[in-house]
Scaffold this active site. Structure first.
Site, mmCIF file in Angstrom:
data_model
loop_
_atom_site.group_PDB
_atom_site.id
_atom_site.type_symbol
_atom_site.label_atom_id
_atom_site.label_comp_id
_atom_site.label_asym_id
_atom_site.label_seq_id
_atom_site.Cartn_x
_atom_site.Cartn_y
_atom_site.Cartn_z
ATOM 1 C CE1 TYR A 221 40.130 30.198 37.323
ATOM 2 C CE2 TYR A 221 40.471 29.048 35.256
ATOM 3 C CZ TYR A 221 40.753 30.104 36.105
ATOM 4 O OH TYR A 221 41.651 31.055 35.733
ATOM 5 C CG HIS A 271 35.518 33.437 37.289
ATOM 6 N ND1 HIS A 271 36.171 32.252 37.507
ATOM 7 C CD2 HIS A 271 36.440 34.411 37.429
ATOM 8 C CE1 HIS A 271 37.438 32.508 37.787
ATOM 9 N NE2 HIS A 271 37.627 33.809 37.736
#
Ligand code: C5P
Length: 295
Positions: A221, A271
């Site tokens: 995410y 990430h």
């Protein structure tokens, strides 16, 4: 006459020195991704998430039991406003925003006065200013945090809670009232001193929109920095970006830490720092933001 661009944040012929929507060329990349219809804040008016968003959001930290989001939010919105403070805008005023990430490239930059000159100054997570004023500024209008990174804020600062699970909504309600919740996957502050009237909740639908349209599923995410940058792009007229990416020696540490390996958000595996850096570059190349790369 001011005319609002279709669903976008930027009035054509806006009151800013440079108007992002007016930049000729290279806008297709931006226009194909931008969706002005998704609200960055979770409010009484958009409490119920679309089913695909709900499913995705509940899988971010799937180890936690989910609660009835509607019920939890209804109670929370008796404590905090649950309204969208950005809905009405004055087209005659250019709202200039500084998004301040936590990169070590701020150290020695001298950006403090430049950052402090913005209407909105958005910081995230730990982001100390005391002792770093010359490089990072001293003013903050918005501070984005999740429960495990939350700290007390002065009364004039908006706390924007980034929720990853329903427990986070229960926590903020608790932290502003009874103090019952003390632990999620890490200790959390049982009581939080922030201005209740200025608490905003980051909309999971907006979170997923960034994951789908901007980071395009690179990483599990988007990083907090991405969440704040796109929040700014949707509520501001001019966005200037500080404290993102590596320093000039290729280190990704925080500006308040001397250890150049400390807090490397790109090493968590959650990430995709390189893809996020590419997005920042594209936004800069298409004149949607200006990036201050520091030292
Ligand atoms: O480490 P933390 O998550 O608190 O940093 C906030 C944000 O600042 C990150 O999510 C990332 O987007 C940005 N950042 C960066 N380069 C660094 C450190 C942080 O781009 N070296």
């Amino acid at each position: 006459m001011q005319r609002l661009s279709k669903g976008g944040p930027y009035p054509r012929g806006c009151a800013c020195r440079r108007c992002p929507a007016d930049e000729a060329g290279a806008a297709d990349w931006f226009d194909a991704r931008f969706d002005g219809a998704v609200s960055p804040v979770w409010t009484k008016d958009n409490m119920d998430l679309p089913p695909d968003v709900q499913r995705w959001w509940l899988m971010l930290q799937p180890q936690f039991k989910s609660h009835n989001t509607h019920e939890v939010l209804s109670k929370l919105f008796q404590i905090v406003p649950g309204e969208d403070p950005y809905r009405s805008r004055d087209p005659r005023h250019c709202r200039r925003c500084a998004v301040v990430g936590n990169s070590g490239n701020l150290r020695g930059s001298g950006y403090g006065p430049e950052i402090d000159g913005h209407d909105f100054i958005m910081r995230m997570n730990q982001a100390p200013t005391v002792g770093f004023e010359g490089d990072v500024g001293s003013r903050t209008t918005h501070h984005f945090m999740y429960p495990e990174s939350a700290r007390n804020l002065p009364a004039n600062v908006s706390f924007v809670l980034v929720p990853f699970k329903t427990l986070d909504l229960l926590w903020i309600a608790s932290a502003l009232s009874t103090g019952q919740i003390r632990f999620t996957y890490a200790p959390v502050k049982p009581f939080l001193r922030v201005d209740k009237e200025k608490v905003q909740i980051y909309n999971p639908a907006f979170f997923k929109y960034i994951h789908d349209r901007w980071t395009e599923h690179h990483g599990r995410y988007p990083s907090t920095g991405m969440l704040v940058l796109f929040f700014a792009l949707h509520v501001c007229d001019e966005v200037n970006v500080f404290g993102f990416g590596a320093d000039s020696r290729g280190n990704w540490h925080h500006y308040w830490e001397n250890n150049r390996y400390a807090g490397e958000f790109r090493k968590t595996g959650v990430h995709d720092a390189d893809f996020e850096a590419h997005i920042v570059d594209m936004l800069s190349k298409t004149s949607k933001i200006e990036v201050y790369r520091g030292s």
